[in-house]
Design a protein around this motif. Structure first.
Motif, PDB file in Angstrom:
ATOM      1  N   LYS A  12       1.557  -5.564  -4.133  1.00 50.61           N
ATOM      2  CA  LYS A  12       1.988  -4.551  -5.394  1.00 50.61           C
ATOM      3  C   LYS A  12       1.222  -4.674  -6.594  1.00 50.61           C
ATOM      4  CE  LYS A  12       5.464  -2.312  -7.330  1.00 50.61           C
ATOM      5  NZ  LYS A  12       5.596  -0.476  -7.047  1.00 50.61           N
ATOM      6  N   VAL A  13       1.038  -3.533  -7.300  1.00 47.95           N
ATOM      7  CA  VAL A  13       0.376  -3.707  -8.113  1.00 47.95           C
ATOM      8  C   VAL A  13       1.123  -3.492  -9.578  1.00 47.95           C
ATOM      9  CG1 VAL A  13      -1.639  -2.247  -9.606  1.00 47.95           C
ATOM     10  CG2 VAL A  13      -1.572  -2.704  -7.216  1.00 47.95           C
ATOM     11  N   LYS A  14       0.925  -4.268 -10.587  1.00 46.70           N
ATOM     12  CA  LYS A  14       1.523  -4.533 -11.863  1.00 46.70           C
ATOM     13  C   LYS A  14       1.449  -3.109 -12.730  1.00 46.70           C
ATOM     14  CE  LYS A  14       2.951  -9.417 -11.528  1.00 46.70           C
ATOM     15  NZ  LYS A  14       2.621 -10.809 -12.251  1.00 46.70           N
ATOM     16  N   ASP A  15       0.003  -3.206 -12.689  1.00 43.05           N
ATOM     17  CA  ASP A  15      -0.404  -2.048 -13.883  1.00 43.05           C
ATOM     18  C   ASP A  15      -0.860  -0.826 -13.453  1.00 43.05           C
ATOM     19  OD1 ASP A  15      -2.760  -3.238 -12.928  1.00 43.05           O
ATOM     20  OD2 ASP A  15      -3.702  -3.523 -14.572  1.00 43.05           O
ATOM     21  N   GLY A  16      -0.471  -0.632 -12.005  1.00 42.31           N
ATOM     22  CA  GLY A  16      -1.151   0.561 -11.299  1.00 42.31           C
ATOM     23  C   GLY A  16      -0.771   1.854 -12.148  1.00 42.31           C
ATOM     24  N   SER A  17       0.228   1.810 -12.705  1.00 45.96           N
ATOM     25  CA  SER A  17       0.506   3.141 -13.683  1.00 45.96           C
ATOM     26  C   SER A  17      -0.735   3.498 -14.452  1.00 45.96           C
ATOM     27  CB  SER A  17       1.882   3.212 -14.021  1.00 45.96           C
ATOM     28  OG  SER A  17       1.956   2.214 -14.974  1.00 45.96           O
ATOM     29  N   GLU A  18      -1.425   2.477 -14.930  1.00 46.54           N
ATOM     30  CA  GLU A  18      -2.447   2.647 -15.835  1.00 46.54           C
ATOM     31  C   GLU A  18      -3.726   2.742 -15.176  1.00 46.54           C
ATOM     32  OE1 GLU A  18      -2.036  -0.439 -18.690  1.00 46.54           O
ATOM     33  OE2 GLU A  18      -0.010  -0.140 -19.234  1.00 46.54           O
ATOM     34  N   VAL A  22      -1.900   3.690  -9.356  1.00 48.24           N
ATOM     35  CA  VAL A  22      -1.866   3.188  -7.842  1.00 48.24           C
ATOM     36  C   VAL A  22      -0.528   2.265  -7.846  1.00 48.24           C
ATOM     37  CG1 VAL A  22      -2.934   1.448  -6.442  1.00 48.24           C
ATOM     38  CG2 VAL A  22      -4.083   3.152  -7.418  1.00 48.24           C
ATOM     39  N   ASN A  23       0.346   2.167  -7.005  1.00 51.53           N
ATOM     40  CA  ASN A  23       1.326   1.318  -6.720  1.00 51.53           C
ATOM     41  C   ASN A  23       1.078   0.067  -6.012  1.00 51.53           C
ATOM     42  OD1 ASN A  23       2.622   4.374  -6.498  1.00 51.53           O
ATOM     43  ND2 ASN A  23       3.438   3.254  -7.997  1.00 51.53           N
ATOM     44  N   TYR A  24       0.189   0.372  -4.890  1.00 54.19           N
ATOM     45  CA  TYR A  24      -0.131  -1.027  -4.065  1.00 54.19           C
ATOM     46  C   TYR A  24      -1.484  -1.067  -3.763  1.00 54.19           C
ATOM     47  CZ  TYR A  24       4.986  -0.347  -2.691  1.00 54.19           C
ATOM     48  OH  TYR A  24       6.456  -0.478  -2.793  1.00 54.19           O
ATOM     49  N   ASN A  25      -2.161  -2.260  -3.534  1.00 54.10           N
ATOM     50  CA  ASN A  25      -3.454  -2.337  -3.196  1.00 54.10           C
ATOM     51  C   ASN A  25      -3.494  -2.833  -1.728  1.00 54.10           C
ATOM     52  OD1 ASN A  25      -5.363  -1.304  -4.969  1.00 54.10           O
ATOM     53  ND2 ASN A  25      -5.195  -3.255  -6.358  1.00 54.10           N
ATOM     54  N   ILE A  26      -4.545  -2.516  -1.130  1.00 56.33           N
ATOM     55  CA  ILE A  26      -5.024  -2.949   0.252  1.00 56.33           C
ATOM     56  C   ILE A  26      -6.528  -2.979   0.360  1.00 56.33           C
ATOM     57  CG2 ILE A  26      -4.715  -0.725   1.277  1.00 56.33           C
ATOM     58  CD1 ILE A  26      -3.956  -1.957   4.056  1.00 56.33           C
ATOM     59  N   ASN A  27      -7.068  -4.140   1.017  1.00 59.10           N
ATOM     60  CA  ASN A  27      -8.260  -4.267   1.387  1.00 59.10           C
ATOM     61  C   ASN A  27      -8.469  -4.478   2.807  1.00 59.10           C
ATOM     62  OD1 ASN A  27     -10.281  -4.272  -1.146  1.00 59.10           O
ATOM     63  ND2 ASN A  27      -8.746  -5.303  -1.728  1.00 59.10           N
ATOM     64  N   LEU A  28      -8.772  -3.417   3.822  1.00 59.37           N
ATOM     65  CA  LEU A  28      -8.895  -3.713   5.144  1.00 59.37           C
ATOM     66  C   LEU A  28      -9.785  -4.352   5.671  1.00 59.37           C
ATOM     67  CD1 LEU A  28      -8.055   0.040   5.636  1.00 59.37           C
ATOM     68  CD2 LEU A  28      -6.544  -1.929   6.516  1.00 59.37           C
ATOM     69  N   GLU A  67       4.888  -3.679   6.969  1.00 60.43           N
ATOM     70  CA  GLU A  67       4.970  -3.851   5.605  1.00 60.43           C
ATOM     71  C   GLU A  67       5.486  -2.163   5.245  1.00 60.43           C
ATOM     72  OE1 GLU A  67       2.464  -7.473   4.144  1.00 60.43           O
ATOM     73  OE2 GLU A  67       1.325  -5.699   4.186  1.00 60.43           O
ATOM     74  N   LEU A  68       4.756  -1.114   5.506  1.00 57.84           N
ATOM     75  CA  LEU A  68       4.981   0.033   5.038  1.00 57.84           C
ATOM     76  C   LEU A  68       6.362   0.575   5.582  1.00 57.84           C
ATOM     77  CD1 LEU A  68       1.663   1.940   6.133  1.00 57.84           C
ATOM     78  CD2 LEU A  68       2.356   1.425   3.766  1.00 57.84           C
ATOM     79  N   SER A  69       6.642   0.289   6.715  1.00 62.03           N
ATOM     80  CA  SER A  69       8.102   0.698   7.039  1.00 62.03           C
ATOM     81  C   SER A  69       9.170  -0.105   6.619  1.00 62.03           C
ATOM     82  CB  SER A  69       8.093   0.233   8.629  1.00 62.03           C
ATOM     83  OG  SER A  69       8.010  -1.169   9.174  1.00 62.03           O
ATOM     84  N   ARG A  70       8.931  -1.367   5.905  1.00 62.50           N
ATOM     85  CA  ARG A  70      10.048  -2.127   5.375  1.00 62.50           C
ATOM     86  C   ARG A  70      10.144  -1.622   3.914  1.00 62.50           C
ATOM     87  NH1 ARG A  70       8.267  -7.871   7.748  1.00 62.50           N
ATOM     88  NH2 ARG A  70       9.031  -7.496   9.850  1.00 62.50           N
ATOM     89  N   LYS A  71       9.201  -1.027   2.942  1.00 57.49           N
ATOM     90  CA  LYS A  71       9.061  -0.833   1.715  1.00 57.49           C
ATOM     91  C   LYS A  71      10.110   0.224   1.372  1.00 57.49           C
ATOM     92  CE  LYS A  71       5.724  -3.682   0.391  1.00 57.49           C
ATOM     93  NZ  LYS A  71       5.919  -4.941  -0.310  1.00 57.49           N
ATOM     94  N   ARG A  72      11.069  -0.129   0.466  1.00 57.56           N
ATOM     95  CA  ARG A  72      12.081   0.835  -0.033  1.00 57.56           C
ATOM     96  C   ARG A  72      11.306   1.884  -0.973  1.00 57.56           C
ATOM     97  NH1 ARG A  72      17.566  -2.227  -1.347  1.00 57.56           N
ATOM     98  NH2 ARG A  72      17.968  -2.780   0.745  1.00 57.56           N
ATOM     99  N   GLU A  73      10.424   1.459  -2.032  1.00 60.61           N
ATOM    100  CA  GLU A  73       9.845   1.964  -2.760  1.00 60.61           C
ATOM    101  C   GLU A  73       8.277   2.624  -2.151  1.00 60.61           C
ATOM    102  OE1 GLU A  73       7.602   1.586  -6.985  1.00 60.61           O
ATOM    103  OE2 GLU A  73       8.781  -0.030  -6.279  1.00 60.61           O
ATOM    104  N   LYS A  74       8.232   4.054  -1.917  1.00 62.43           N
ATOM    105  CA  LYS A  74       7.158   4.550  -1.558  1.00 62.43           C
ATOM    106  C   LYS A  74       6.099   4.551  -2.590  1.00 62.43           C
ATOM    107  CE  LYS A  74       9.029   5.548   2.428  1.00 62.43           C
ATOM    108  NZ  LYS A  74       8.673   4.938   3.796  1.00 62.43           N
ATOM    109  N   GLY A  75       4.772   5.149  -2.701  1.00 61.81           N
ATOM    110  CA  GLY A  75       3.956   5.293  -3.732  1.00 61.81           C
ATOM    111  C   GLY A  75       2.641   5.477  -3.350  1.00 61.81           C
ATOM    112  N   VAL A  76       1.632   5.286  -4.170  1.00 60.49           N
ATOM    113  CA  VAL A  76       0.149   5.525  -3.954  1.00 60.49           C
ATOM    114  C   VAL A  76      -0.543   4.230  -3.451  1.00 60.49           C
ATOM    115  CG1 VAL A  76      -2.042   6.386  -4.726  1.00 60.49           C
ATOM    116  CG2 VAL A  76      -0.151   7.334  -5.214  1.00 60.49           C
TER     117      VAL A  76
END
Length: 295
Positions: A12-18, A22-28, A67-76
């Motif tokens: 979860k990204v705290k300052d993603g709105s700025e 971005v709401n979440y980050n991922i590094n594959l 994790e994607l299936s469990r999140k209530r909050e969608k986003g970028v």
């Protein structure tokens, strides 16, 4: 491909709105094979050993789907902040392509950072996500000069190919633009270079350019950078030491004047550069498309 263990994928990204909304980050992947001389991710604080060796993450896609299936909050979901997700291993293993399929399946948008035209392989999935969600693609382009880009970003496709990739994405309705970050003091901070980059951005259909007019230098990242300067830019290391000392953030000289030149050129070509405007544009565009489709 070597693998490391992973307990979680989405952060979860705290300052993603700025930062690009971005709401979440991922590094594959972990590590990066680009060998860009300025890369901040090489710094000790990130605890990545053998940074130039790209590694995968065990059961990454299974963990991600849970994790994607469990999140209530969608986003970028932001991809590629620490490691370019379109590295050479992606050609074979398709971790990124598989992740895009999951984002589409579970209703998430995507924000991708890359320096690779391999992303064009996945236009079909980006268009599918873009039909219902927010999509933004950010190409790092530090110089429009292909010869110079090969020195400062040795294992990356030429800047000219990145411009062409932006054009192809834009033609397919994907909101794409440029991260002019970093700007390397005394190397890529010439007025004429900045003007030419903005001109090419317009020519190839970039919707935005964002820059912070400088670079970061710390611990082993600085050591690596200076080592390359000694090989390719004789005498420049001493100039950095005299001008910046041990500063972490190194703003380019005359940065206020250069930023005015940059913004004037962007305004001339109708290119966005303010972060709030960039976020508003790519998210508003999706909402407008939905309204049009409704009626």
């Amino acid at each position: 491909m070597e693998y490391i263990k992973a307990k979680t994928m989405l952060t979860k990204v705290k300052d993603g709105s700025e930062w690009y909304g971005v709401n979440y980050n991922i590094n594959l992947y972990r590590g990066c094979s680009h060998k860009c001389i300025y890369c901040d991710s090489r710094s000790n604080c990130y605890h990545i050993e053998n940074f130039d060796l790209v590694k995968g993450k065990e059961n990454a896609l299974q963990i991600l789907e849970q994790e994607l299936s469990r999140k209530r909050e969608k986003g970028v979901v932001g991809i590629g902040s620490m490691s370019d997700t379109y590295n050479p291993l992606e050609i074979k293993y398709e971790q990124t392509r598989s992740a895009l399929k999951l984002f589409s399946k579970y209703g998430y948008g995507v924000s991708i950072d890359t320096k690779s035209d391999l992303i064009l392989r996945d236009i079909d999935l980006l268009k599918k996500i873009n039909a219902k969600n927010d999509v933004i693609v950010k190409f790092t382009i530090t110089t429009s000069n292909d010869d110079l880009s090969k020195i400062i970003e040795p294992n990356v496709c030429a800047s000219s190919n990145r411009f062409k990739a932006i054009s192809e994405l834009s033609k397919n309705g994907i909101f794409a633009g440029i991260m002019l970050n970093p700007i390397l003091p005394f190397i890529t901070d010439k007025e004429e270079d900045i003007k030419e980059l903005v001109r090419l951005a317009s020519q190839y259909g970039a919707r935005f350019i964002h820059t912070y007019m400088g670079m970061t230098l710390r611990d082993n990242q600085r050591d690596y950078y200076f080592e390359v300067l000694d090989r390719n830019f004789k005498g420049l290391k001493q100039k950095y030491i005299e001008y910046y000392g041990n500063k972490y953030y190194c703003t380019v000289p005359n940065h206020k004047y250069l930023y005015k030149i940059f913004t004037d050129e962007c305004d001339k070509y109708g290119i966005l550069y303010n972060m709030k405007d960039i976020i508003s544009a790519y998210k508003k565009e999706i909402k407008n498309n939905e309204q049009i489709a409704l009626f």
